[in-house]
Scaffold this motif. Structure first.
Motif, PDB file in Angstrom:
ATOM      1  N   GLU A 328       0.818  -1.219   0.000  1.00 56.46           N
ATOM      2  CA  GLU A 328       0.000   0.000   0.000  1.00 56.46           C
ATOM      3  C   GLU A 328       0.849   1.265   0.000  1.00 56.46           C
ATOM      4  O   GLU A 328       0.358   2.353  -0.323  1.00 56.46           O
ATOM      5  CB  GLU A 328      -0.944   0.007   1.205  1.00 56.46           C
ATOM      6  CG  GLU A 328      -0.234   0.059   2.554  1.00 56.46           C
ATOM      7  CD  GLU A 328      -1.208   0.001   3.712  1.00 56.46           C
ATOM      8  OE1 GLU A 328      -1.807   1.049   4.008  1.00 56.46           O
ATOM      9  OE2 GLU A 328      -1.363  -1.078   4.303  1.00 56.46           O
ATOM     10  N   HIS A 329       2.132   1.134   0.372  1.00 61.36           N
ATOM     11  CA  HIS A 329       3.020   2.302   0.409  1.00 61.36           C
ATOM     12  C   HIS A 329       3.999   2.336  -0.766  1.00 61.36           C
ATOM     13  O   HIS A 329       4.828   3.256  -0.838  1.00 61.36           O
ATOM     14  CB  HIS A 329       3.804   2.306   1.721  1.00 61.36           C
ATOM     15  CG  HIS A 329       2.947   2.343   2.947  1.00 61.36           C
ATOM     16  ND1 HIS A 329       2.176   3.434   3.286  1.00 61.36           N
ATOM     17  CD2 HIS A 329       2.724   1.397   3.905  1.00 61.36           C
ATOM     18  CE1 HIS A 329       1.525   3.176   4.413  1.00 61.36           C
ATOM     19  NE2 HIS A 329       1.828   1.950   4.800  1.00 61.36           N
ATOM     20  N   HIS A 330       3.930   1.351  -1.674  1.00 65.35           N
ATOM     21  CA  HIS A 330       4.934   1.258  -2.734  1.00 65.35           C
ATOM     22  C   HIS A 330       5.023   2.501  -3.607  1.00 65.35           C
ATOM     23  O   HIS A 330       6.108   2.883  -4.042  1.00 65.35           O
ATOM     24  CB  HIS A 330       4.655   0.036  -3.616  1.00 65.35           C
ATOM     25  CG  HIS A 330       5.159  -1.233  -3.011  1.00 65.35           C
ATOM     26  ND1 HIS A 330       5.219  -2.427  -3.695  1.00 65.35           N
ATOM     27  CD2 HIS A 330       5.620  -1.510  -1.756  1.00 65.35           C
ATOM     28  CE1 HIS A 330       5.693  -3.368  -2.906  1.00 65.35           C
ATOM     29  NE2 HIS A 330       5.938  -2.846  -1.724  1.00 65.35           N
ATOM     30  N   ALA A 331       3.897   3.121  -3.895  1.00 66.64           N
ATOM     31  CA  ALA A 331       3.909   4.270  -4.793  1.00 66.64           C
ATOM     32  C   ALA A 331       4.159   5.596  -4.067  1.00 66.64           C
ATOM     33  O   ALA A 331       4.125   6.654  -4.681  1.00 66.64           O
ATOM     34  CB  ALA A 331       2.585   4.340  -5.555  1.00 66.64           C
ATOM     35  N   SER A 332       4.441   5.511  -2.779  1.00 60.93           N
ATOM     36  CA  SER A 332       4.602   6.737  -2.002  1.00 60.93           C
ATOM     37  C   SER A 332       6.077   7.057  -1.743  1.00 60.93           C
ATOM     38  O   SER A 332       6.948   6.191  -1.863  1.00 60.93           O
ATOM     39  CB  SER A 332       3.884   6.597  -0.654  1.00 60.93           C
ATOM     40  OG  SER A 332       4.559   5.670   0.174  1.00 60.93           O
ATOM     41  N   ARG A 333       6.322   8.299  -1.383  1.00 60.48           N
ATOM     42  CA  ARG A 333       7.673   8.723  -1.006  1.00 60.48           C
ATOM     43  C   ARG A 333       8.140   8.006   0.249  1.00 60.48           C
ATOM     44  O   ARG A 333       9.337   7.814   0.464  1.00 60.48           O
ATOM     45  CB  ARG A 333       7.668  10.237  -0.774  1.00 60.48           C
ATOM     46  CG  ARG A 333       9.008  10.851  -0.414  1.00 60.48           C
ATOM     47  CD  ARG A 333       8.906  12.363  -0.427  1.00 60.48           C
ATOM     48  NE  ARG A 333      10.143  12.993  -0.046  1.00 60.48           N
ATOM     49  CZ  ARG A 333      10.452  13.357   1.204  1.00 60.48           C
ATOM     50  NH1 ARG A 333       9.572  13.145   2.172  1.00 60.48           N
ATOM     51  NH2 ARG A 333      11.602  13.946   1.474  1.00 60.48           N
ATOM     52  N   LEU A 334       7.181   7.559   1.057  1.00 64.10           N
ATOM     53  CA  LEU A 334       7.503   6.881   2.314  1.00 64.10           C
ATOM     54  C   LEU A 334       8.337   5.630   2.091  1.00 64.10           C
ATOM     55  O   LEU A 334       9.232   5.320   2.888  1.00 64.10           O
ATOM     56  CB  LEU A 334       6.202   6.525   3.044  1.00 64.10           C
ATOM     57  CG  LEU A 334       6.350   5.789   4.381  1.00 64.10           C
ATOM     58  CD1 LEU A 334       6.917   6.724   5.443  1.00 64.10           C
ATOM     59  CD2 LEU A 334       4.988   5.248   4.826  1.00 64.10           C
ATOM     60  N   ALA A 335       8.067   4.894   1.016  1.00 62.10           N
ATOM     61  CA  ALA A 335       8.746   3.623   0.776  1.00 62.10           C
ATOM     62  C   ALA A 335      10.261   3.810   0.680  1.00 62.10           C
ATOM     63  O   ALA A 335      11.034   3.124   1.365  1.00 62.10           O
ATOM     64  CB  ALA A 335       8.198   2.962  -0.485  1.00 62.10           C
TER      65      ALA A 335
END
Length: 393
Positions: A328-335
């Motif tokens: 769920e976080h793959h497309a985010s800057r968080l990853a």
């Protein structure tokens, strides 16, 4: 070459061995050890560990797999080996993710000559056809999580732990037998004593300013629970990757037992977001450093040196075999942020507490743009390349 003579195709026969038979298992493993000893920069592994991986009563992979061992024989001498096997869980994977219905595998491939290689690969293919398979992938020995791929670049380096090591001419033999490359698995080497590039340092500092993010060391005192957290993240994070096959509960328990001696809290991290685990990074000290020194033998005194090393490895390389962030976080800057945070924190521990100077990241799929971008930002260098081959049956 393993033996003093080169067998002709007319004189080669194939013996089918039973993995459940102790003597057959020993014959198969010892032949592989004989081949390995001829390869420059090889590291002798513990024989007991190799036997266990092929033991249906001990390795939970066999609970969802059909495995056949073959040995090529010439004039009473073993001159090659191979497995043909089918992972029932891999059959359930979508075809676009590498496996899928009708996909069998070969592994543990060794041969003295092209003729031996041809016959072994043909034998594995015939066995898979008889099991109603339509394509053969390999080498994968035995699970995708163990030693996938044939080393085609990097023989000049000694392998790190849990990595295959094959002579360069195997690639030519496999290709001449009609197999074609389908996937490349790469490893990247980095000098962990150098400071990161300024952009990486900024990403790390930004992550530490986020109060929602908590990074912690893996707890050995709560090891079974920690393993389940890690592998649950892995099963989610990697579920869309090429070659992914989920771990079963039995395999999670088995991995927990096998990995615990070489897991050090200082080198492993779990990241939580708002109190929930979302990412992990597993880093292992390279036990091959010690295995090379004791020649892969525990007796008479190797076990003493190994136990001392396991208390606190010093001056050894470290390898990153696994890391993951929930999908769920793959497309985010968080990853990428939490990835760099873990890499930075573990790098500091490896250098200051273990005296390490080099690290290795891999395997990384050749089309994993996110991980390749991270490797580039860390100024790593490609140092090993493993290929998986395919053949229609």
């Amino acid at each position: 070459m393993v033996g003093p003579t080169s067998p002709s195709s007319e004189s080669i026969t194939i013996a089918a061995l039973d993995a459940a038979d102790r003597k057959d298992r020993a014959r198969f493993v010892d032949l592989g050890r004989r081949f390995a000893a001829t390869i420059p920069n090889y590291v002798p592994q513990l024989r007991g560990e190799q036997l266990e991986l092929l033991d249906p009563s001990r390795n939970p992979f066999f609970a969802h797999a059909r495995v056949q061992l073959f040995v090529a024989v010439c004039e009473g001498r073993d001159v090659g080996r191979i497995t043909a096997h089918i992972d029932e869980l891999a059959l359930q994977v979508p075809r676009e993710q590498g496996f899928g219905p009708g996909t069998g595998m070969f592994g543990y491939f060794d041969a003295e000559t092209q003729d031996v290689a041809d016959l072994l690969l043909e034998t594995a293919a015939d066995w898979l056809r008889a099991q109603e398979m339509e394509r053969m992938l390999g080498p994968i020995s035995l699970s995708i999580w163990e030693e996938p791929g044939l080393l085609v670049q990097g023989q000049e380096h000694a392998p790190m732990l849990m990595m295959g090591h094959h002579p360069a001419h195997y690639r030519d033999w496999v290709e001449k037998a009609g197999l074609v490359k389908i996937k490349s698995l790469r490893t990247y080497n980095l000098n962990i004593t150098k400071p990161w590039a300024p952009v990486v340092q900024r990403i790390v500092k930004s992550g530490h300013r986020n109060d929602r993010i908590v990074m912690r060391r893996v707890s050995k005192s709560d090891w079974p629970n920690e393993v389940r957290i890690v592998l649950n993240i892995l099963n989610d994070a990697w579920s869309g990757n090429w070659g992914f096959v989920p771990f079963t509960d039995a395999e999670i328990d088995y991995a927990a037992k096998k990995m615990k001696p070489i897991i050090f809290s200082e080198l492993n991290r779990i990241v939580e977001l708002d109190g929930e685990p979302i990412a992990f990074m597993m880093v292992l000290p390279d036990i091959n450093d010690m295995l090379a020194k004791i020649g892969g033998r525990l007796f008479p005194f190797g076990w003493i040196r190994l136990l001392r090393w396991l208390r606190k490895p010093r001056d050894c390389g470290v390898r990153v075999p696994l890391m993951g962030v929930l999908r769920e976080h793959h497309a985010s800057r968080l990853a990428s942020q939490v990835a760099f945070m873990m890499i930075d924190d573990i790098r500091t521990s490896a250098v200051e507490e273990f005296g390490s100077t080099r690290g290795e990241i891999g395997w990384i799929l050749d089309d994993n743009k996110g991980m390749i971008a991270i490797a580039d930002m860390l100024e790593t260098k490609l140092n090993r390349d493993y290929w998986i081959f395919e053949k229609a049956l």
